[in-house]
Design an enzyme around this catalytic site. Structure first.
Site, PDB file in Angstrom:
ATOM      1  N   ASP A  13       0.824  -1.214   0.000  1.00 31.29           N
ATOM      2  CA  ASP A  13       0.000   0.000   0.000  1.00 31.29           C
ATOM      3  C   ASP A  13       0.861   1.268   0.000  1.00 31.29           C
ATOM      4  OD1 ASP A  13      -2.327   1.477   0.054  1.00 31.29           O
ATOM      5  OD2 ASP A  13      -2.506   1.419   2.238  1.00 31.29           O
ATOM      6  N   ASN A  18     -10.329  -2.489  -6.936  1.00 28.67           N
ATOM      7  CA  ASN A  18      -9.486  -1.545  -7.692  1.00 28.67           C
ATOM      8  C   ASN A  18     -10.006  -1.267  -9.108  1.00 28.67           C
ATOM      9  OD1 ASN A  18      -6.302  -2.656  -6.250  1.00 28.67           O
ATOM     10  ND2 ASN A  18      -7.627  -0.957  -5.651  1.00 28.67           N
TER      11      ASN A  18
HETATM   12  C1  FPP Z   1      -1.855   0.249  -3.421  1.00 29.85           C
HETATM   13  O1  FPP Z   1      -1.395   1.573  -3.388  1.00 29.85           O
HETATM   14  C2  FPP Z   1      -1.253  -0.455  -4.555  1.00 29.85           C
HETATM   15  C3  FPP Z   1      -1.938  -0.929  -5.624  1.00 29.85           C
HETATM   16  C4  FPP Z   1      -3.401  -0.784  -5.756  1.00 29.85           C
HETATM   17  C5  FPP Z   1      -1.264  -1.571  -6.743  1.00 29.85           C
HETATM   18  C6  FPP Z   1      -0.009  -2.313  -6.429  1.00 29.85           C
HETATM   19  C7  FPP Z   1       0.794  -2.446  -7.665  1.00 29.85           C
HETATM   20  C8  FPP Z   1       2.133  -2.488  -7.743  1.00 29.85           C
HETATM   21  C9  FPP Z   1       2.991  -2.539  -6.546  1.00 29.85           C
HETATM   22  C10 FPP Z   1       2.861  -2.468  -9.045  1.00 29.85           C
HETATM   23  C11 FPP Z   1       2.432  -3.462 -10.045  1.00 29.85           C
HETATM   24  C12 FPP Z   1       2.389  -4.839  -9.507  1.00 29.85           C
HETATM   25  C13 FPP Z   1       3.163  -5.834  -9.943  1.00 29.85           C
HETATM   26  C14 FPP Z   1       3.026  -7.188  -9.351  1.00 29.85           C
HETATM   27  C15 FPP Z   1       4.166  -5.656 -10.975  1.00 29.85           C
HETATM   28  P1  FPP Z   1      -2.439   2.751  -3.574  1.00 29.85           P
HETATM   29  O2  FPP Z   1      -2.443   3.145  -5.000  1.00 29.85           O
HETATM   30  O3  FPP Z   1      -3.762   2.340  -3.016  1.00 29.85           O
HETATM   31  O4  FPP Z   1      -1.776   3.870  -2.700  1.00 29.85           O
HETATM   32  P2  FPP Z   1      -2.539   5.014  -1.893  1.00 29.85           P
HETATM   33  O5  FPP Z   1      -3.290   4.332  -0.781  1.00 29.85           O
HETATM   34  O6  FPP Z   1      -1.407   5.841  -1.386  1.00 29.85           O
HETATM   35  O7  FPP Z   1      -3.415   5.731  -2.856  1.00 29.85           O
END
Ligand code: FPP
Length: 254
Positions: A12, A60
């Site tokens: 996250d 998502n």
């Molecule tokens: C949460 O952060 C993260 C995600 C929804 C996506 C995770 C994806 C990756 C780490 C990269 C791609 C994955 C792979 C396996 C290559 P958020 O966007 O919810 O952060 P926030 O809470 O700060 O908005």
């Protein structure tokens, strides 16, 4: 030091990491993919048997379409870029979640790498994609109801073992340790059944900044936990292995 056999991670804080730097959110995901690379490598080196990463939740899909599209592209890039790393290091790739929902340009190369790596035994890397814990439980209930309807089992035969067998994670050990980055302290619909006895560790840094020091710290903390699974402390056989020094338990800098 006792290591988790199965480590699960809620990655996250990509969006916040980017916003704090006045960058587009997608940039946080891009740097987050680099953190995925180093975490997979570290876990493989350490000999962790199962690593499960929450990469894209069922919820998502409701994000702005540009962000969803960018995440799908990053996933495709990851599959291409890490293919050799996965195969050369005896890693078996799996997914949990409704991957039929993924666009075909991701789904097909993903399935190809899953089958190419199917005989690897060094570590199981599971990507949770289009995954939700409640959705998984509903799906399992539906599977069991269907089996009853078909006369394949009686309602009284439905026990925890039968339920477990109807989950995406059937046959895998439950996570021993869950790490969540970004300072948020919640489960967010991740592995709701499987996390029943999992130790939880919350890290105050955003996922793109998660490094080996944070991982090692989480593992050292895990090694000090006494896992009782509902029993008393006296009943659990292994005495907890404590840290070598108190500084082993000091949190690395954010
Ligand atoms: C949460 O952060 C993260 C995600 C929804 C996506 C995770 C994806 C990756 C780490 C990269 C791609 C994955 C792979 C396996 C290559 P958020 O966007 O919810 O952060 P926030 O809470 O700060 O908005």
């Amino acid at each position: 030091m006792s290591l988790p056999r199965h480590l699960a991670i809620i990655m996250d804080g990509n969006g916040r990491w980017a916003e704090e730097r006045s960058l587009p959110r997608v940039e946080g995901h891009r740097i987050g993919a680099l953190a995925v690379h180093r975490t997979v490598r570290s876990c493989r080196e350490l000999g962790i048997g199962y690593l499960t990463l929450y990469a894209f939740s069922a919820q998502n899909w409701a994000r702005p379409s540009e962000e969803v599209g960018a995440l799908m592209q990053l996933l495709l890039d990851y599959i291409h870029r890490e293919r050799r790393e996965i195969l050369d290091n005896d890693i078996r790739l799996k997914t949990i979640g409704d991957t039929d929902n993924l666009p075909s340009f991701v789904r097909l190369p993903l399935r190809a790498l899953i089958s190419e790596s199917a005989n690897n035994r060094g570590m199981v890397l599971t990507l949770a994609l289009s995954y939700g814990g409640r959705e998984e439980l509903v799906r399992a209930a539906r599977t069991l109801a269907f089996q009853v309807d078909q006369g394949e089992r009686l309602p009284d035969d439905i026990d925890a073992e039968a339920f477990e067998a109807a989950l995406y994670t059937s046959g895998q050990p439950d996570p021993d340790l869950l790490i969540r980055t970004s300072g948020e302290e919640r489960i967010s619909n991740f592995l709701l059944w499987q996390l029943a006895y999992t130790e939880l560790h919350f890290v105050p840094v955003c996922w793109p900044d998660f490094d080996r020091e944070h991982l090692d710290f989480a593992l050292r903390r895990f090694a000090t936990r006494e896992r009782r699974f509902g029993k008393t402390s006296a009943q659990v056989s292994e005495p907890p292995t404590g840290p070598r020094t108190t500084s082993d338990l000091e949190e690395p800098p954010c």
